[in-house]
Motif scaffolding. Sequence first.
Motif, PDB file in Angstrom:
ATOM      1  N   SER A   1     -14.519  60.796  17.603  1.00  0.00           N
ATOM      2  CA  SER A   1     -13.914  61.840  16.443  1.00  0.00           C
ATOM      3  C   SER A   1     -13.228  61.457  15.482  1.00  0.00           C
ATOM      4  O   SER A   1     -12.882  59.687  15.620  1.00  0.00           O
ATOM      5  CB  SER A   1     -12.551  62.563  17.148  1.00  0.00           C
ATOM      6  N   ASP A   2     -12.928  61.755  14.404  1.00  0.00           N
ATOM      7  CA  ASP A   2     -12.197  61.903  13.303  1.00  0.00           C
ATOM      8  C   ASP A   2     -11.014  61.136  13.542  1.00  0.00           C
ATOM      9  O   ASP A   2     -10.371  59.916  12.790  1.00  0.00           O
ATOM     10  CB  ASP A   2     -12.295  62.442  11.861  1.00  0.00           C
TER      11      ASP A   2
ATOM     12  N   GLN B   1     -17.157  63.395  11.838  1.00  0.00           N
ATOM     13  CA  GLN B   1     -17.621  63.565  12.807  1.00  0.00           C
ATOM     14  C   GLN B   1     -18.572  65.203  12.730  1.00  0.00           C
ATOM     15  O   GLN B   1     -20.098  64.432  13.593  1.00  0.00           O
ATOM     16  CB  GLN B   1     -16.610  63.682  13.918  1.00  0.00           C
ATOM     17  N   GLU B   2     -18.299  65.826  12.135  1.00  0.00           N
ATOM     18  CA  GLU B   2     -19.584  67.162  12.342  1.00  0.00           C
ATOM     19  C   GLU B   2     -21.326  66.260  11.603  1.00  0.00           C
ATOM     20  O   GLU B   2     -22.408  66.021  11.855  1.00  0.00           O
ATOM     21  CB  GLU B   2     -19.737  67.827  11.359  1.00  0.00           C
ATOM     22  N   GLU B   3     -20.947  64.941  10.327  1.00  0.00           N
ATOM     23  CA  GLU B   3     -21.913  64.241   9.988  1.00  0.00           C
ATOM     24  C   GLU B   3     -22.488  63.836  11.144  1.00  0.00           C
ATOM     25  O   GLU B   3     -24.173  63.216  10.652  1.00  0.00           O
ATOM     26  CB  GLU B   3     -21.727  64.172   8.303  1.00  0.00           C
TER      27      GLU B   3
ATOM     28  N   LEU C   1     -22.504  63.637  14.003  1.00  0.00           N
ATOM     29  CA  LEU C   1     -22.802  63.758  15.279  1.00  0.00           C
ATOM     30  C   LEU C   1     -24.322  64.679  14.924  1.00  0.00           C
ATOM     31  O   LEU C   1     -25.290  64.423  16.062  1.00  0.00           O
ATOM     32  CB  LEU C   1     -22.220  65.215  14.904  1.00  0.00           C
ATOM     33  N   PHE C   2     -24.489  65.479  13.402  1.00  0.00           N
ATOM     34  CA  PHE C   2     -26.301  65.530  13.005  1.00  0.00           C
ATOM     35  C   PHE C   2     -26.748  64.706  12.960  1.00  0.00           C
ATOM     36  O   PHE C   2     -28.530  64.824  12.588  1.00  0.00           O
ATOM     37  CB  PHE C   2     -25.607  66.278  12.198  1.00  0.00           C
TER      38      PHE C   2
ATOM     39  N   LYS D   1     -28.407  63.577  16.439  1.00  0.00           N
ATOM     40  CA  LYS D   1     -28.546  64.160  17.338  1.00  0.00           C
ATOM     41  C   LYS D   1     -30.109  64.217  17.073  1.00  0.00           C
ATOM     42  O   LYS D   1     -30.774  64.731  18.050  1.00  0.00           O
ATOM     43  CB  LYS D   1     -28.419  65.521  17.157  1.00  0.00           C
TER      44      LYS D   1
ATOM     45  N   TYR E   1     -22.935  64.579  22.009  1.00  0.00           N
ATOM     46  CA  TYR E   1     -21.383  65.300  21.977  1.00  0.00           C
ATOM     47  C   TYR E   1     -20.291  64.753  20.895  1.00  0.00           C
ATOM     48  O   TYR E   1     -20.404  63.514  20.443  1.00  0.00           O
ATOM     49  CB  TYR E   1     -21.258  65.341  23.365  1.00  0.00           C
ATOM     50  N   ILE E   2     -19.262  65.389  20.753  1.00  0.00           N
ATOM     51  CA  ILE E   2     -17.572  64.717  19.955  1.00  0.00           C
ATOM     52  C   ILE E   2     -16.869  64.280  20.955  1.00  0.00           C
ATOM     53  O   ILE E   2     -16.848  65.496  21.778  1.00  0.00           O
ATOM     54  CB  ILE E   2     -17.639  65.294  18.837  1.00  0.00           C
TER      55      ILE E   2
END
Length: 409
Positions: free
Chosen positions: A37-38, A53-55, A57-58, A61, A70-71
């Motif tokens: 995570s960040d 983290q969302e970027e 994860l993208f 994936k 997953y984070i």
Amino acid sequence: MAKKVFVSGCYDLLHSGHVEFFQQASRFGDLYVGIGSDATYLEYKHRKPMFPQEERLFMVKNIKAVKDAYINEGSGVIDYLPTLDKVKPDVFVVNAEGGSEEKRKICEERGIEYVELQREPHAGLKARSSSGLKKALATASDNTTQEVGIPTRLDLAGTWIDQPYVSHHHPGWAITISLEPTFDVRDRCGLSTSTRNMIKKIWPVKLPKMDPEMLARLVFCFENNPERHDGIISGAQDAIGICVPGLARHYYNNNFWPEKIESTQDEMTLRFLEQHLVMIPLEPRRPGCSVVEGKDITPTKVKALADAADACWNAILAHDLDGFAAAYRDSFAAQTAMFPGMVNPSINGIVEGSASVQPMIDKYSAMDDVLAWKMPGAGGGGYLALVVNDSKEFANNHHEAINLQIRRA
């Protein structure tokens, strides 16, 4: 039914080495990835990731070899444990340099096969690593995309001894840490802002890449140039505290420049300090404020200051919280015995109760989770620097508190 395979990492600067690692790991079965995570990244890298983290994860994936990602919801070096227990893999794969007995034991306890892979580039491609890419980017351009600004410093123990009129009574060490400017560094607040402002005249954005001690000498000489008219020679601990990264101590013996400088970049030691130090903003030193009027400097008092600095250094290196707090208190007591104006400064020659910082010291020193306290720099206002049981918990409970980030080399 295919086996489940698990890997974990931050994957900030995603590169071909990561993709090849994913492909090799996926040969053992369906690949699931835990991503730091960040918050975990900031804790261990001491800077924000380039990609949130969302970027990350993208991106992970959407790599062909990855079944899902997953984070990680845990914290620390084993932040992946909640993800591991959620996926329940048959195989846990790591790069050989990222392997450890702790990971092996975690897998053994859960009946998971533990596999270490050697880092190998894909056929025909160069070997890649995140650290190598960051180094190459830094070499390619000295202009970073993120201006971190000029550091500041916090003195921990022994300070005032950098002035010859103090150290000629007894030699000793001053102890400082160099801080990233992750908060608003205010003037006249005991964090060597006069020295920091001098540095900005030469290097407005960031310190140059050069030997830290030589850099400190240049800063000290620039600030104390022969044409300075106020007759004051700034203590060298300010320049050294800013320019020498990590934790440093400097030994003064009746001279403006120390006889020797020692420092450490030991990660666990720096984390120990970050886990137990916070600052509380106070009012800045008022105009006309003097902390040197009424000073009483004797060999006995200077020796007490030097002894406290020795004890403080040894306790920090031993990660001894109780010893650190006791020496920290003793150092401040020795300082204020010589310079009572640090707590009760005079304003234009008159000691005024309204200028005293004692009420704030009384307030915070009475708290159960506060172990020690001092005024940074010359005192008289600015900040209270506290030793606490847990800096993050204290800052959560006291929103005025500032967590500190020590500058790494």
